[in-house]
Design an enzyme around this catalytic site. Structure first.
Site, short mmCIF file in Angstrom:
data_model
loop_
_atom_site.label_atom_id
_atom_site.label_comp_id
_atom_site.label_asym_id
_atom_site.label_seq_id
_atom_site.Cartn_x
_atom_site.Cartn_y
_atom_site.Cartn_z
N GLU A 167 11.92 -21.95 -39.32
CA GLU A 167 12.64 -21.92 -38.04
C GLU A 167 14.07 -22.41 -38.07
OE1 GLU A 167 10.19 -23.62 -34.90
OE2 GLU A 167 8.76 -21.99 -35.04
C1 BMA Z 1 6.38 -24.32 -34.69
C2 BMA Z 1 6.24 -25.02 -35.99
C3 BMA Z 1 6.25 -26.51 -35.89
C4 BMA Z 1 5.67 -26.99 -34.62
C5 BMA Z 1 4.87 -25.96 -33.91
C6 BMA Z 1 4.31 -26.39 -32.60
O1 BMA Z 1 7.63 -24.23 -34.25
O2 BMA Z 1 7.13 -24.51 -36.91
O3 BMA Z 1 7.53 -27.00 -36.10
O4 BMA Z 1 4.91 -28.10 -34.87
O5 BMA Z 1 5.63 -24.84 -33.69
O6 BMA Z 1 5.30 -26.69 -31.67
#
Ligand code: BMA
Length: 844
Positions: free
Chosen positions: A418
């Site tokens: 991300e």
């Molecule tokens: C995504 C993941 C984590 C996070 C999850 C829940 O963005 O990459 O960084 O824990 O969602 O929010």
């Protein structure tokens, strides 16, 4: 022969307080040592986490002593550190021999000059928390989602700084083994290249080995053996290189598609007198993994093919197995991978906020046939790109690639988690910016993800797949669903779309999506409340185990939109897990259906596991207790399954933004779509259902299919069943039929498929939505226990989400829908007592 002396027994102390001290075995970290010395309460219990935060601001000292004989004439003596977490200054007999600031880097230090008969080794660990804050003060704030803000400056597992499912324990210590190695010459590196012919009928294998130091009079033996042990004669051997040609190699497959034969390599270095100086072994698998990105009507596909077979990847995201990594054992890894396999998961993504996983994780995936997507260790942040930082990253990445490259399970590397989203949403990074400008932009790390890391992968593992980030691809990495992979967070957060809409918000490969839920009641009772006597799910102690921000606004919304709420502990746990399981089933079932046109190539649920006892998106809790969603996913991923789903005219209440999103538009240009809100009581009941069969095998399956329509209130068939013979084509889905659902009364639509001997292979039950509008009196559920472990289940009226709750039992299936006219058999391995269960609406 080279000798390896593990230095396991150590002492530890606080750098200023002599009373805070103890002894330990490494690998370890300071939290585990304080816990073992009873200097802190268990940080996983109750609210103890908050009381143990002082640990991360201190400096900690680890020492050991060891004896060593005099150094021989041609002998090398190295101290090897497989991993130091994180800011470590190492002294041997009072002299500094190493300084380290990256927990992902292993070190080998030549200590010939320092060695004495008795030696003292000391490691001082600085406070990673304080240093991260100092770096932030010096260098400025950088954008980061989750965790303490200074984390992006520190090359340490990022989740140690806290995440939205786990606490912050910025620990330190010798987290991996340390040993003294003595040798004349040792096998340093083995590099294997496997060139599998296009028809998969021939493999050219080249094994290159290097020794250190390389002495001309020594010689190297390389041996390659078949999985059964027969040694394969080389075609050519020269220096440190041997090549082989294998006709009709035994191919390695993910468990969903075949066996996992492992070829064995042994490399030995011998002295001129023939004595063995050192020897190393390695296993490899022969397989071809391709990432297929071919044009589709819109955009392009993103799916994996293994040995030429297109495979829908259904699996999960893996976060580290524990807040305290040295606690992870090969046995725990083994059990987790077994869980994945039993859950019909064929891919696991190792998320970038954790670690480059342990060898035993990959060994198990090799043995059990699970493909791995490994992120480089960056997550949700704006990472530095200065020279010092990049040099450290280069070394860390090189070591990780070399360590993991021979595993057949390793399918793909990705640059980060991300970070493109952070750059696009938070830093307004323009993806069309020319490369010369990246370094100076707010997204300097783009060079790491699009140049440095792919180049390193190419150099050290040229046949490996690389993808710049997760998610990545398309015109906009965040919103383009027609190319690359996507994280779909608009159901359990963001726009909070009804989970029934998962199939509509599809993407070419969904590498993250999930739904919050509670862990098992036992886990909660054992870990959440501590000494508190307030045992409510809304108590402070309970909520200390929930790190997701605004969790009520998300979890309660999804629960309340679909189920009748209760805040009585057992019921609350059940309802949260049913919400998650229903949501995940809609997603997996719906997206797998889209594999026919290769419109969706995979679904990896966020998240498989937990680092501690928590309310989180995990489908199996910290103590390895599967939640209901685990079983629902396992059913959706069976090799041959049937699915039935209905589309209600308005289901559930739409709103402008939701509808626009599902139609791939913004709400502004959504004119023409019905966007007004309609109360639940008005929607017309009539709806259409459709039935399909998913077949991931390579053969067409001839199946008998039956569709039934059963009244929820009466349990009677409201319409005659439809029976068909279906030829379900290989590696995809076959649409069978569709029609109007009966509207005389509320019905479930049941699709059942039977194998050649009339055995029920799979069934799916589609319910009117939302479930909260239904009641379930008088189900006449019968659970008959045959022998010790076999449960035979039947009901006179449809039952939703029957979940057996006995602890410590390995269920062959669970959280099932039971419909009249069927007898379901479930095996509960380890069941010792009377089965206990819940189902939705029990008691009303
Ligand atoms: C995504 C993941 C984590 C996070 C999850 C829940 O963005 O990459 O960084 O824990 O969602 O929010």
């Amino acid at each position: 022969m080279a000798s390896k002396q593990a230095l396991t027994s150590w002492s530890w102390r606080d750098s200023v307080d002599p009373d805070l001290a103890g002894s330990t075995e490494i690998p370890t970290n300071i939290h585990l040592d304080l816990l073992a010395a009873k200097a802190i309460p268990d940080p996983f219990v109750g609210r103890n986490e908050a009381d143990t935060q002082w640990i991360h601001s201190k400096m900690w000292v680890y020492t050991t002593t060891f004896e060593a004989s005099a150094v021989g004439q041609d002998e090398r003596v190295d101290l090897v550190f497989d991993g130091l977490d994180t800011f470590a200054t190492v002294k041997l007999n009072g002299e500094e021999i190493l300084k380290s600031d990256n927990m992902f880097i292993a070190h080998r230090v030549d200590v010939r000059k320092h060695i004495r008969p008795t030696n003292e080794l000391e490691i001082v660990f600085g406070s990673a928390y304080n240093i991260s804050e100092e770096l932030r003060a010096q260098k400025g704030d950088r954008l980061c989602w989750n965790g303490h803000y200074g984390r992006v400056y520190v090359r340490k597992a990022q989740y140690h700084f806290g995440w939205d499912w786990g606490p912050s324990f910025v620990t330190c210590g010798p987290w991996k083994p340390i040993r003294l190695e003595r040798y004349i010459s040792r096998v340093e590196e083995i590099k294997v290249d496997i060139d599998l012919s296009a028809g998969l009928t021939e493999a050219a294998v080249t094994i290159d080995a290097t020794v250190e130091p390389s002495i001309p009079s020594h010689y190297l033996e390389i041996e390659l053996a078949e999985p059964a042990g027969r040694v394969i004669p080389p075609q050519k051997t020269q220096g440190g290189s041997s090549s082989y040609r294998i006709e009709n190699p035994e191919l390695w497959y993910p468990h969903s598609h075949g066996k996992q034969p492992l070829y064995q390599i042994q490399v030995t270095v011998r002295s001129d007198k023939g004595e063995i100086l050192d020897s190393k072994t390695q296993t490899v698998g022969i397989r071809q993994v391709e990432l297929i990105q071919s044009p589709l009507k819109e955009g392009s596909s993103f799916y994996f093919a293994c040995n030429g077979i297109p495979i829908f990847m259904g699996g999960s995201n893996w976060i580290p197995g524990d807040s305290f990594l040295p606690r992870m054992t090969p046995d725990r890894y083994k059990r987790w991978i077994e869980l994945a396999v039993r859950g019909n998961q064929n891919m696991i993504r190792i998320w970038g906020g954790g670690i480059y996983e342990d060898d035993s994780f990959f060994d198990e995936c090799d043995r059990q046939g699970v493909l791995v997507w490994q992120d480089f260790c960056f997550a949700c942040g704006q990472y530095p790109s200065d020279e010092e930082f990049i040099n450290s990253v280069r070394e860390e990445a090189t070591q990780a690639i070399k360590r993991l490259r021979s595993h057949p399970s390793l399918a793909i590397w990705a640059g980060n988690n991300e970070d493109y989203q952070v750059a696009n949403e938070g830093l307004n990074h323009d993806m069309t910016m020319p490369e010369e400008k990246w370094a100076e932009s707010t997204f300097g790390a783009r060079l790491t993800y699009e140049r440095i890391l792919p180049d390193l992968v190419k150099e050290h593992s040229p046949r490996a797949l690389y993808w710049p980030g997760s998610p990545f691809g398309g015109v906009d990495n965040n919103t383009d669903r027609t190319a690359g992979d996507a994280h779909i967070w608009n159901v359990s957060s963001g726009m909070l779309l009804p989970y029934q809409r998962y199939p509509d918000v599809t993407a070419r490969f969904v590498s993250e999506f999930g739904m919050l839920s509670c862990p098992s009641v036992t886990t909660i009772k054992e870990s959440f409340f501590g000494d508190s006597d307030d045992l409510s799910p809304q108590s402070k102690a309970f909520e200390s185990h929930i790190k997701a921000n605004s969790y009520e606004k998300r979890m309660f919304t999804c629960m309340g939109e679909n189920l009748r709420m209760s805040f009585e502990l057992e019921a609350y746990v059940y309802l949260s897990q049913l919400t998650q399981s229903e949501a995940m089933y809609y997603a997996f079932r719906g997206w797998r259906r889209q594999f026919q046109g290769r419109e969706c190539g995979g679904a990896l649920v966020w998240q498989m596991n937990d680092t501690w006892p928590a309310v989180s998106w995990a489908i199996v809790d910290y103590f390895e207790r599967p939640k209901m969603a685990y079983y629902a996913i396992a059913r959706a991923m069976r090799p041959v399954t049937t699915g039935v789903s209905r589309k209600m005219k308005i289901n559930p209440k739409p709103n402008a933004q939701h509808e626009a999103l599902c139609n791939g538009k913004t709400s502004r240009d959504s004119a023409g779509i019905v966007t007004h809100s309609t109360p639940h009581i008005y929607p017309p009941r009539e709806s259409t259902y459709s039935v399909w069969v998913a077949n991931s095998t390579t053969e067409t399956q001839t199946l008998k299919l039956r569709i039934r329509f059963v009244g929820i209130k009466t349990g009677l068939e409201v319409r005659s069943p439809i029976e068909k013979t279906v030829e379900a084509g290989p590696t995809g889905t076959t649409e069978v039929t569709s029609g109007e659902t009966p509207d005389e009364e509320l019905t479930v639509v049941i699709s059942e498929i039977f194998g050649s001997e009339g055995k029920l292979l799979s069934h799916d039950v589609d319910w009117p939505q939302p479930l909260k509008h239904l009641t379930f009196p008088d189900r006449q559920l019968v659970v008959e226990v045959r022998g010790q472990e076999e449960l035979v289940i039947s009901a006179s009226k449809p039952v939703k989400g029957l979940f057996f709750t006995n602890d410590g039992v390995q269920w062959s299936d669970n959280c099932v829908d039971v419909v009249p006219g069927q007898e379901l058999t479930i095996i509960g391995k380890g069941l010792k007592e009377k089965p206990t269960w819940w189902y939705y609406g029990m008691g009303n």
